[in-house]
Scaffold this active site. Sequence first.
Site, PDB file in Angstrom:
ATOM      1  N   CYS A   2      -7.402  -5.087  -9.450  1.00 20.72           N
ATOM      2  CA  CYS A   2      -7.877  -5.206  -8.059  1.00 20.72           C
ATOM      3  C   CYS A   2      -8.515  -3.904  -7.560  1.00 20.72           C
ATOM      4  CB  CYS A   2      -6.708  -5.531  -7.124  1.00 20.72           C
ATOM      5  SG  CYS A   2      -5.644  -6.862  -7.702  1.00 20.72           S
TER       6      CYS A   2
HETATM    7  N1  GLN Z   1      -0.899  -7.753 -10.940  1.00 20.91           N
HETATM    8  C1  GLN Z   1      -1.328  -7.938  -9.589  1.00 20.91           C
HETATM    9  C2  GLN Z   1      -1.661  -9.382  -9.279  1.00 20.91           C
HETATM   10  O1  GLN Z   1      -1.803 -10.198 -10.135  1.00 20.91           O
HETATM   11  C3  GLN Z   1      -2.499  -7.021  -9.237  1.00 20.91           C
HETATM   12  C4  GLN Z   1      -3.678  -7.320 -10.105  1.00 20.91           C
HETATM   13  C5  GLN Z   1      -4.758  -6.299 -10.101  1.00 20.91           C
HETATM   14  O2  GLN Z   1      -4.650  -5.121  -9.761  1.00 20.91           O
HETATM   15  N2  GLN Z   1      -5.833  -6.745 -10.618  1.00 20.91           N
HETATM   16  O3  GLN Z   1      -1.782  -9.702  -8.159  1.00 20.91           O
END
Ligand code: GLN
Length: 248
Positions: A2
């Site tokens: 993210c």
């Molecule tokens: N693991 C977290 C989620 O699935 C954050 C994912 C991310 O940083 N891409 O929401």
Amino acid sequence: MCRHLAYLGPPVTLAELLFDPQYSLVRQSWAPRDMRGGGTINADGFGIGWYPGDGDPVRYRRAQPIWSDPTIAQLAAVTRAGAVLAAVRSATVGMAVLDNAAAPFAEGRWLFSHNGVVRGWPDVVVPLAAGLPVRDLLTLDAATDSALLWALVRQRLRAGTDPAEAVGQTVADVAAAAPGSRLNLLLTDGRRAVASVAGHALSVRAAAGSVLLASEPHDDDPGWRPVPEGHLVTATASEVRVSPLPTR
Ligand code: GLN
């Protein structure tokens, strides 16, 4: 992974902050410049939390790509705030794509986001989760690593722990339990912001009376500074401090 961002400073419209810059958070949802650890775009939801004056934050979260929501584009054009935390999500494989799984997670004045992944989820963090009140586990926003990280940070905040320590200790605990995790956390109460740099990038841009913390710079301003891996940033609109993350 993210992308997330926090802003503290003079009121700006959400559009000026999130839509207008050349490499804005909205653009980062479909064309991020620095993705690591899997994933190519951030299309599994988004969330924006902002502070109207001195009040508690207002939050808008959706499980769809930010570019596909006409409502947020209209709201952003007319909503001004001097403190904002926003994120676009690329869900880790196997984790739910729901409104509630998108950051920011919130309680009272606090807004929280996680950029990364807990390796070995969920088994490796069972002992840490077992230290939380059963009620907190039953009311997690979603069955995701990020929602559990928020519950762990929140437990410390509720106990009166300083926010930088709450983030730093949570990163240390989870890194010890789940080696190889990416634990870039971001927390604000609208007056100060705390961010960890543990497995992914973070940049800071401090200008006169404002500060931006972001997964990646949203423009070519030479004022952006990358924060080194293994560090913790604590910032207000007028001061930025960088210190090593604690270890266990
Ligand atoms: N693991 C977290 C989620 O699935 C954050 C994912 C991310 O940083 N891409 O929401």
